[in-house]
Scaffold this motif. Structure first.
Motif, PDB file in Angstrom:
ATOM      1  N   LEU A 166     -28.850  35.237  32.378  1.00  0.00           N
ATOM      2  CA  LEU A 166     -27.626  35.644  33.066  1.00  0.00           C
ATOM      3  C   LEU A 166     -27.761  35.256  34.525  1.00  0.00           C
ATOM      4  CD1 LEU A 166     -24.924  37.209  33.179  1.00  0.00           C
ATOM      5  CD2 LEU A 166     -26.280  39.289  33.540  1.00  0.00           C
ATOM      6  N   ASP A 167     -26.947  34.326  34.972  1.00  0.00           N
ATOM      7  CA  ASP A 167     -27.047  33.837  36.339  1.00  0.00           C
ATOM      8  C   ASP A 167     -26.204  34.700  37.280  1.00  0.00           C
ATOM      9  OD1 ASP A 167     -27.147  31.717  38.637  1.00  0.00           O
ATOM     10  OD2 ASP A 167     -28.371  30.833  37.059  1.00  0.00           O
ATOM     11  N   ASP A 168     -25.693  34.146  38.343  1.00  0.00           N
ATOM     12  CA  ASP A 168     -25.054  34.879  39.438  1.00  0.00           C
ATOM     13  C   ASP A 168     -23.760  35.576  39.004  1.00  0.00           C
ATOM     14  OD1 ASP A 168     -24.718  35.776  42.029  1.00  0.00           O
ATOM     15  OD2 ASP A 168     -24.714  33.783  42.932  1.00  0.00           O
ATOM     16  N   LEU A 209     -37.473  28.016  26.941  1.00  0.00           N
ATOM     17  CA  LEU A 209     -36.354  27.376  26.268  1.00  0.00           C
ATOM     18  C   LEU A 209     -35.242  28.399  26.111  1.00  0.00           C
ATOM     19  CD1 LEU A 209     -38.792  25.529  25.476  1.00  0.00           C
ATOM     20  CD2 LEU A 209     -37.663  25.162  23.285  1.00  0.00           C
ATOM     21  N   GLY A 210     -33.988  27.980  26.265  1.00  0.00           N
ATOM     22  CA  GLY A 210     -32.897  28.921  26.090  1.00  0.00           C
ATOM     23  C   GLY A 210     -31.584  28.428  26.663  1.00  0.00           C
ATOM     24  N   PHE A 211     -30.832  29.361  27.243  1.00  0.00           N
ATOM     25  CA  PHE A 211     -29.485  29.097  27.746  1.00  0.00           C
ATOM     26  C   PHE A 211     -29.339  29.742  29.116  1.00  0.00           C
ATOM     27  CE2 PHE A 211     -24.996  30.132  28.337  1.00  0.00           C
ATOM     28  CZ  PHE A 211     -24.366  28.944  27.960  1.00  0.00           C
ATOM     29  N   ASN A 212     -28.631  29.069  30.024  1.00  0.00           N
ATOM     30  CA  ASN A 212     -28.300  29.641  31.332  1.00  0.00           C
ATOM     31  C   ASN A 212     -26.790  29.599  31.518  1.00  0.00           C
ATOM     32  OD1 ASN A 212     -27.632  29.417  34.345  1.00  0.00           O
ATOM     33  ND2 ASN A 212     -29.758  30.076  34.409  1.00  0.00           N
ATOM     34  N   THR A 213     -26.223  30.669  32.047  1.00  0.00           N
ATOM     35  CA  THR A 213     -24.771  30.833  32.103  1.00  0.00           C
ATOM     36  C   THR A 213     -24.090  30.028  33.209  1.00  0.00           C
ATOM     37  OG1 THR A 213     -24.904  32.763  33.582  1.00  0.00           O
ATOM     38  CG2 THR A 213     -24.993  33.173  31.203  1.00  0.00           C
ATOM     39  N   ILE A 237     -32.391  37.406  34.132  1.00  0.00           N
ATOM     40  CA  ILE A 237     -31.372  37.691  35.137  1.00  0.00           C
ATOM     41  C   ILE A 237     -31.684  36.926  36.415  1.00  0.00           C
ATOM     42  CG2 ILE A 237     -32.472  39.717  36.180  1.00  0.00           C
ATOM     43  CD1 ILE A 237     -29.628  41.067  36.043  1.00  0.00           C
ATOM     44  N   TYR A 238     -30.774  37.001  37.360  1.00  0.00           N
ATOM     45  CA  TYR A 238     -30.812  36.190  38.576  1.00  0.00           C
ATOM     46  C   TYR A 238     -30.772  37.094  39.800  1.00  0.00           C
ATOM     47  CZ  TYR A 238     -28.504  33.276  42.212  1.00  0.00           C
ATOM     48  OH  TYR A 238     -28.153  32.636  43.364  1.00  0.00           O
ATOM     49  N   SER A 239     -31.507  36.703  40.839  1.00  0.00           N
ATOM     50  CA  SER A 239     -31.352  37.347  42.140  1.00  0.00           C
ATOM     51  C   SER A 239     -31.728  36.345  43.223  1.00  0.00           C
ATOM     52  CB  SER A 239     -32.185  38.631  42.237  1.00  0.00           C
ATOM     53  OG  SER A 239     -31.805  39.357  43.403  1.00  0.00           O
ATOM     54  N   ASP A 240     -31.903  36.832  44.441  1.00  0.00           N
ATOM     55  CA  ASP A 240     -32.050  35.941  45.579  1.00  0.00           C
ATOM     56  C   ASP A 240     -33.024  36.542  46.583  1.00  0.00           C
ATOM     57  OD1 ASP A 240     -31.212  34.756  48.339  1.00  0.00           O
ATOM     58  OD2 ASP A 240     -30.144  33.513  46.894  1.00  0.00           O
ATOM     59  N   ALA A 241     -33.786  35.656  47.251  1.00  0.00           N
ATOM     60  CA  ALA A 241     -34.753  36.093  48.247  1.00  0.00           C
ATOM     61  C   ALA A 241     -34.114  36.376  49.602  1.00  0.00           C
ATOM     62  CB  ALA A 241     -35.838  35.022  48.420  1.00  0.00           C
ATOM     63  N   LYS A 301     -34.793  34.616  37.559  1.00  0.00           N
ATOM     64  CA  LYS A 301     -34.562  33.405  38.336  1.00  0.00           C
ATOM     65  C   LYS A 301     -34.264  33.844  39.764  1.00  0.00           C
ATOM     66  CE  LYS A 301     -31.208  29.633  38.929  1.00  0.00           C
ATOM     67  NZ  LYS A 301     -29.993  28.978  38.375  1.00  0.00           N
ATOM     68  N   TYR A 302     -35.010  33.296  40.741  1.00  0.00           N
ATOM     69  CA  TYR A 302     -34.961  33.813  42.112  1.00  0.00           C
ATOM     70  C   TYR A 302     -34.547  32.712  43.069  1.00  0.00           C
ATOM     71  CZ  TYR A 302     -36.256  37.584  45.305  1.00  0.00           C
ATOM     72  OH  TYR A 302     -36.247  38.625  46.209  1.00  0.00           O
ATOM     73  N   ASP A 303     -33.348  32.859  43.671  1.00  0.00           N
ATOM     74  CA  ASP A 303     -32.710  31.800  44.454  1.00  0.00           C
ATOM     75  C   ASP A 303     -33.026  31.926  45.939  1.00  0.00           C
ATOM     76  OD1 ASP A 303     -31.153  29.509  44.768  1.00  0.00           O
ATOM     77  OD2 ASP A 303     -29.576  30.250  43.449  1.00  0.00           O
ATOM     78  N   ASN A 304     -32.352  31.114  46.772  1.00  0.00           N
ATOM     79  CA  ASN A 304     -32.768  30.951  48.165  1.00  0.00           C
ATOM     80  C   ASN A 304     -31.579  30.829  49.113  1.00  0.00           C
ATOM     81  OD1 ASN A 304     -34.796  30.612  50.159  1.00  0.00           O
ATOM     82  ND2 ASN A 304     -34.532  28.398  50.105  1.00  0.00           N
TER      83      ASN A 304
END
Length: 437
Positions: free
Chosen positions: A70-72, A31-35, A112-116, A147-150
């Motif tokens: 914290l997103d992208d 539960l929380g907040f995403n930017t 935090i956010y990153s990408d594969a 959070k890991y994006d594509n």
């Protein structure tokens, strides 16, 4: 090289079937907040801390919304000479560690956010080939959730791995770092968009997986996501769950048509996400949130089902309602849902139509109900005890409205009442004669 290829091939062979990754983190939905939905790339540390403070002021952190994602777009476009990601000094002039420390003081765990792939979806450095290095950077900065994006996927002849293998790189790096440093593993949220059925394999690598594309704050988008979830609701369990994307119950500033859900639509949105045990990450502005928005987000009766410490499974459809069962219809997903909980049998009834509807169901359509019993009925939106139910329940629901009920056994049915069976399915007298009602 041959040994590595064989090892990966074996890993993929064992990727069938969903098994939860029980590594000590992510037992329950976050539960929380995403930017992202509110700010996308247009933010600074000060702006984000103001949003976090609003979460505290509204009582949302106390209610359990204690993750700040914290997103992208938080970094420079290129890595430094040592191959490390560099936080954008204009957005984080006091450094990333100061930012996460401020979040911690407000009661948040920082994500935090990153990408594969080679780059994030916003065009910033991705983690492909840098998994271990980036994890160390994120940990040094004070993050615990990824959070890991594509996006920006390497060519197939480069990776020779497919999507499972590219996500396994980061999952393996997380496990290796936790073992080496004797620390708690990062919680990993896969953002694969549902293209390659992550509900089948995602639980082997992370604690949640996106089931589709990005959410939009209008009813047709929400009903489309619920439609997809109608077919995979049973894939949720402790440490592994379908992620229906962010909560859009408040004001928003993205997209057209205007993203203002009605109050009933916002209630349906929150109820479906929570009872399907999705992560509940707010994507709308809490600084300007209305009392009605906070009322929805702080519904403790709904939240406690989402955060049930003893039952990890989500509600699932027992009848589609508007359509024949198992009909794929983004405008009219399944309407009748049920599941078990520590607090009673859960029913969710969703009116997918544009007009008010009278909606009814037999109690024994739920697998969790005992036949021949009377049940007390608790309404999780009015927070009232509404007497007892015998055999069936009928409800009047507004357009796109929802009911969330909690039923508990209140004893046997009164003696001598007919019909003897709630349904006709091969109900028989002792002599073998079928009873049909």
């Amino acid at each position: 090289m041959a040994a590595a290829v064989v090892s990966l091939a074996l890993g993929l062979l064992y990727a069938t079937g969903a098994t939860a990754l029980d590594n000590g983190v992510g037992k329950l939905p976050a539960l929380g907040f995403n930017t992202w939905n509110l700010y996308q790339c247009d933010y600074t540390a000060d702006v984000l801390i103001e949003q976090a403070q609003a979460m505290v002021d509204h009582g949302l952190v106390k209610a359990g919304y204690n993750n700040f994602m914290l997103d992208d777009c938080y970094s420079l476009k290129e890595r430094d000479s040592k191959g490390k990601i560099v936080a954008d000094p204009k957005k984080f002039p006091k450094g990333m560690k100061q930012f996460t420390t401020a979040l911690n003081k407000l009661g948040f765990r920082a994500g935090i956010y990153s990408d594969a792939g080679y780059r994030t979806c916003g065009g910033f450095p991705g983690s492909y080939g840098h998994e271990a290095t980036d994890l160390e950077t994120f940990a040094d900065w004070g993050f615990q959730y990824l959070k890991y994006d594509n996006c920006y996927i390497p060519f197939d002849n480069v990776t020779q791995e497919n999507v499972y293998g590219r996500y396994a790189r980061m999952s393996d790096a997380i496990a290796a770092r936790a073992k080496k440093t004797k620390s708690t593993p990062f919680q990993l949220a896969l953002c694969e968009w549902g293209w390659q059925q992550p509900w089948v394999w995602g639980g082997r690598l992370g604690q949640s997986w996106r089931i589709g594309g990005d959410i939009r704050p209008w009813w047709s988008a929400l009903s489309s996501i619920i439609n997809q979830a109608s077919f995979i609701a049973t894939e949720t369990r402790f440490f592994a769950r379908n992620d229906l994307d962010m909560l859009e119950v408040g004001n928003t500033n993205i997209g057209t048509p205007p993203g203002n859900l009605t109050f009933d639509e916002a209630k349906s949105h929150f109820t479906a996400w929570a009872l399907l045990k999705s992560p509940l990450l707010i994507g709308s502005d809490m600084e300007s949130a209305s009392k009605e928005t906070i009322q929805i987000l702080e519904n403790n009766d709904i939240l406690k089902i989402n955060q049930d410490p003893n039952v990890g499974e989500a509600v699932a459809p027992f009848r589609w309602g508007y359509n024949p069962d198992y009909t794929w219809d983004p405008a009219h997903p399944a309407e009748y849902w049920t599941g078990n909980s520590s607090y009673g049998v859960v029913f969710m009834v969703l009116n997918t139509q544009d007009t008010p509807q009278r909606m009814s169901f037999n109690l024994t359509e739920s697998w969790a109900i005992r036949a021949g019993r009377v049940y007390s009925v608790y309404d999780m939106w009015s927070h009232t005890n509404n007497g007892t139910a015998y055999r069936s329940i009928s409800l009047n629901l507004p357009p796109h409205g929802v009911a969330a009920l909690l039923l508990n056994d209140a004893g046997p049915e009164p003696a001598g009442r007919e019909p003897y069976c709630a349904g006709y399915w091969q109900c028989s007298f002792p002599n073998g004669t079928y009873y049909s009602n």
